[in-house]
Design a protein around this motif. Structure first.
Motif, PDB file in Angstrom:
ATOM      1  N   GLY A   1      63.719  37.651  53.793  1.00  0.00           N
ATOM      2  CA  GLY A   1      62.741  38.099  54.775  1.00  0.00           C
ATOM      3  C   GLY A   1      61.623  37.102  54.999  1.00  0.00           C
ATOM      4  O   GLY A   1      61.787  35.885  54.882  1.00  0.00           O
ATOM      5  N   GLY A   2      60.440  37.650  55.307  1.00  0.00           N
ATOM      6  CA  GLY A   2      59.304  36.810  55.658  1.00  0.00           C
ATOM      7  C   GLY A   2      58.833  35.915  54.531  1.00  0.00           C
ATOM      8  O   GLY A   2      58.441  34.771  54.763  1.00  0.00           O
ATOM      9  N   VAL A   3      58.869  36.416  53.289  1.00  0.00           N
ATOM     10  CA  VAL A   3      58.454  35.585  52.155  1.00  0.00           C
ATOM     11  C   VAL A   3      59.339  34.350  52.056  1.00  0.00           C
ATOM     12  O   VAL A   3      58.857  33.224  51.866  1.00  0.00           O
ATOM     13  CB  VAL A   3      58.481  36.391  50.844  1.00  0.00           C
ATOM     14  N   ALA A   4      60.642  34.538  52.205  1.00  0.00           N
ATOM     15  CA  ALA A   4      61.556  33.402  52.126  1.00  0.00           C
ATOM     16  C   ALA A   4      61.255  32.392  53.226  1.00  0.00           C
ATOM     17  O   ALA A   4      61.258  31.169  52.979  1.00  0.00           O
ATOM     18  CB  ALA A   4      63.005  33.891  52.222  1.00  0.00           C
ATOM     19  N   ARG A   5      60.973  32.859  54.439  1.00  0.00           N
ATOM     20  CA  ARG A   5      60.708  31.930  55.533  1.00  0.00           C
ATOM     21  C   ARG A   5      59.417  31.156  55.290  1.00  0.00           C
ATOM     22  O   ARG A   5      59.333  29.954  55.587  1.00  0.00           O
ATOM     23  CB  ARG A   5      60.660  32.677  56.869  1.00  0.00           C
ATOM     24  N   VAL A   6      58.398  31.813  54.741  1.00  0.00           N
ATOM     25  CA  VAL A   6      57.150  31.115  54.439  1.00  0.00           C
ATOM     26  C   VAL A   6      57.392  30.033  53.390  1.00  0.00           C
ATOM     27  O   VAL A   6      56.933  28.889  53.532  1.00  0.00           O
ATOM     28  CB  VAL A   6      56.085  32.117  53.953  1.00  0.00           C
ATOM     29  N   VAL A   7      58.105  30.379  52.328  1.00  0.00           N
ATOM     30  CA  VAL A   7      58.356  29.404  51.258  1.00  0.00           C
ATOM     31  C   VAL A   7      59.182  28.234  51.783  1.00  0.00           C
ATOM     32  O   VAL A   7      58.889  27.064  51.488  1.00  0.00           O
ATOM     33  CB  VAL A   7      59.042  30.081  50.057  1.00  0.00           C
ATOM     34  N   LEU A   8      60.209  28.507  52.568  1.00  0.00           N
ATOM     35  CA  LEU A   8      61.042  27.432  53.106  1.00  0.00           C
ATOM     36  C   LEU A   8      60.218  26.478  53.971  1.00  0.00           C
ATOM     37  O   LEU A   8      60.358  25.254  53.852  1.00  0.00           O
ATOM     38  CB  LEU A   8      62.189  28.025  53.926  1.00  0.00           C
ATOM     39  N   ASP A   9      59.362  27.017  54.818  1.00  0.00           N
ATOM     40  CA  ASP A   9      58.546  26.152  55.668  1.00  0.00           C
ATOM     41  C   ASP A   9      57.590  25.297  54.843  1.00  0.00           C
ATOM     42  O   ASP A   9      57.392  24.103  55.124  1.00  0.00           O
ATOM     43  CB  ASP A   9      57.764  26.994  56.672  1.00  0.00           C
ATOM     44  N   LEU A  10      56.979  25.897  53.816  1.00  0.00           N
ATOM     45  CA  LEU A  10      56.063  25.135  52.968  1.00  0.00           C
ATOM     46  C   LEU A  10      56.793  24.032  52.209  1.00  0.00           C
ATOM     47  O   LEU A  10      56.335  22.889  52.136  1.00  0.00           O
ATOM     48  CB  LEU A  10      55.367  26.067  51.979  1.00  0.00           C
ATOM     49  N   VAL A  11      57.932  24.382  51.635  1.00  0.00           N
ATOM     50  CA  VAL A  11      58.677  23.394  50.844  1.00  0.00           C
ATOM     51  C   VAL A  11      59.155  22.257  51.728  1.00  0.00           C
ATOM     52  O   VAL A  11      59.112  21.078  51.333  1.00  0.00           O
ATOM     53  CB  VAL A  11      59.847  24.075  50.110  1.00  0.00           C
ATOM     54  N   ARG A  12      59.595  22.569  52.924  1.00  0.00           N
ATOM     55  CA  ARG A  12      60.033  21.516  53.849  1.00  0.00           C
ATOM     56  C   ARG A  12      58.897  20.519  54.091  1.00  0.00           C
ATOM     57  O   ARG A  12      59.094  19.294  54.018  1.00  0.00           O
ATOM     58  CB  ARG A  12      60.489  22.143  55.173  1.00  0.00           C
ATOM     59  N   ALA A  13      57.698  21.031  54.345  1.00  0.00           N
ATOM     60  CA  ALA A  13      56.553  20.154  54.583  1.00  0.00           C
ATOM     61  C   ALA A  13      56.160  19.386  53.331  1.00  0.00           C
ATOM     62  O   ALA A  13      55.800  18.203  53.397  1.00  0.00           O
ATOM     63  CB  ALA A  13      55.373  20.979  55.093  1.00  0.00           C
ATOM     64  N   GLN A  14      56.239  20.035  52.178  1.00  0.00           N
ATOM     65  CA  GLN A  14      55.818  19.384  50.937  1.00  0.00           C
ATOM     66  C   GLN A  14      56.792  18.298  50.503  1.00  0.00           C
ATOM     67  O   GLN A  14      56.379  17.244  50.008  1.00  0.00           O
ATOM     68  CB  GLN A  14      55.630  20.441  49.855  1.00  0.00           C
ATOM     69  N   LEU A  15      58.069  18.525  50.699  1.00  0.00           N
ATOM     70  CA  LEU A  15      59.039  17.475  50.390  1.00  0.00           C
ATOM     71  C   LEU A  15      58.814  16.264  51.299  1.00  0.00           C
ATOM     72  O   LEU A  15      58.878  15.115  50.851  1.00  0.00           O
ATOM     73  CB  LEU A  15      60.459  18.004  50.557  1.00  0.00           C
ATOM     74  N   ALA A  16      58.547  16.527  52.579  1.00  0.00           N
ATOM     75  CA  ALA A  16      58.297  15.426  53.504  1.00  0.00           C
ATOM     76  C   ALA A  16      57.041  14.648  53.121  1.00  0.00           C
ATOM     77  O   ALA A  16      56.946  13.446  53.376  1.00  0.00           O
ATOM     78  CB  ALA A  16      58.164  15.966  54.932  1.00  0.00           C
ATOM     79  N   ALA A  17      56.075  15.332  52.488  1.00  0.00           N
ATOM     80  CA  ALA A  17      54.834  14.678  52.075  1.00  0.00           C
ATOM     81  C   ALA A  17      54.957  13.972  50.729  1.00  0.00           C
ATOM     82  O   ALA A  17      53.990  13.365  50.268  1.00  0.00           O
ATOM     83  CB  ALA A  17      53.710  15.718  52.014  1.00  0.00           C
TER      84      ALA A  17
END
Length: 378
Positions: A21-37
């Motif tokens: 659900g929404g928690v998973a989508r929030v975590v995925l978006d954050l991790v995507r940005a953090q890996l890129a950083a």
């Protein structure tokens, strides 16, 4: 001449339960940005769509077996998480939602900078003695959170009214505005209303079904699609009109947003729901209940048409029928919603503000070199 290797980014551990659900989508978006950083990101979760998505991103995923709600298995879950933290040796722990927040804070107890993100407060989801215990825990556990990240100012105020005294940061939810973007809806005469969310008491689909008979009295050809699955599916099926379709769990709600004339989320409580933001990103108008985060997720121009009291089927039916009867108004509200999301709820802004919280916490408490760090045990 030998060049020294660049300093690695800090090691961050995300702990999440639920993992959908929404928690998973929030975590995925954050991790995507953090890996890129350049951060070294590990995630601990029970599996499911979150674990699959994180592996596709290239994150280090550790299986943490934990039930969705606290129960007799909690001590073992805390011990398992403490062992995992000792192996990963993160410089910062970010716990998502009530269960992960409970277990992570018990496992860490403030010895590593800890961010807790409630994604709606636990004591709002239950009643009676359980609510009392949840509230007592949140008050006690606040001492072990270096920052409590609320996704809306209303969620922060709810915490303060409940005497949860903590260092807060308000960082509104964001969405991928490139992915959730408008496309022309299929040309169909029958109006289509879509509700995206877990089929559970929180999301209020039972209220929507009670309102639906009144909607059909004015718009007899209207159709309603409930997108998602959950513990209330069987009960909702029993009371649903033949014009209501249940999709079950879907891997991607985007096609349903784009197909809709109107998106509805009649929640009983939230921090700031993602579904209305995703619908607005697709240029679709929404009707939402006036719970935490709702007013902050809408532009002022939508408040009159699109906001109704929670648990009020008559008000919900009235808002839905008014919008379905005026497609030009729907299109105008959807366009205004899209502009608002671009300005205020782009996930890149959210990730940048989370990164600023991390920098503040790590700057005030510099990471200990790994060879000197002691593993954490419960």
């Amino acid at each position: 001449m030998h060049q020294p290797a660049p300093d690695p980014g800090p090691r961050v551990l995300h702990v999440a339960q639920p993992a959908d659900g929404g928690v998973a989508r929030v975590v995925l978006d954050l991790v995507r940005a953090q890996l890129a950083a350049g951060l070294h990101v590990t995630a601990a979760c029970p599996g499911g769509e979150l674990a699959d998505g994180l592996r596709q991103l290239g994150a280090d995923v550790r299986t943490w077996r934990a039930s969705r709600s606290p129960g007799p298995g909690l001590p073992g879950e805390v011990r398992a998480l403490a062992r995992l933290i000792g192996e990963v040796r993160p410089e910062l722990v970010h716990a998502h939602s009530a269960k992960a927040g409970l277990a992570a804070r018990l496992a860490v107890r403030g010895r590593v900078p800890t961010v807790f993100q409630p994604h709606a407060w636990s004591f709002e989801a239950v009643g009676g003695l359980t609510a009392t215990l949840a509230l007592r825990w949140e008050r006690w556990g606040a001492r072990w959170a270096h920052r409590v990240v609320c996704v809306s100012e209303a969620e922060r105020r709810t915490g303060l009214r409940a005497a949860i005294h903590a260092p807060y940061a308000v960082i509104p939810n964001g969405i991928d505005t490139h992915r959730f973007s408008p496309r022309p809806a299929p040309a169909e005469a029958a109006p289509l209303v879509v509700c995206v969310g877990r089929l559970c008491r929180q999301k209020g689909q039972d209220v929507l079904l009670r309102a639906w008979d009144d909607v059909l009295a004015t718009a007899p050809r209207a159709r309603l699609v409930l997108v998602g699955d959950g513990p209330d599916r069987a009960a909702l099926h029993q009371r649903a009109h033949p014009s209501v379709r249940f999709t079950g769990a879907v891997t991607d709600p985007l096609p349903w947003y784009r197909a809709a004339d109107l998106v509805v989320l009649p929640s009983r409580w939230e921090g700031m729901a993602l579904a209305p933001l995703e619908a607005l990103g697709c240029g679709r108008p929404v009707v939402v209940t006036d719970v935490d985060g709702a007013r902050e997720s809408l532009p002022p121009a939508l408040l009159h048409d699109c906001l109704v009291p929670p648990e009020d089927p008559a008000a919900l039916a009235g808002a839905v029928t008014r919008l379905l009867s005026d497609r030009a108004r729907c299109a105008a509200l959807g366009a205004q919603g899209r502009r608002h999301v671009l300005a205020a709820h782009d996930v890149r802004h959210t990730a940048a503000r989370i990164a600023a919280v991390y920098r503040e916490l790590l700057g005030t408490r510099p990471p200990v070199p790994s060879e000197r760090r002691e593993p954490i045990h419960s």
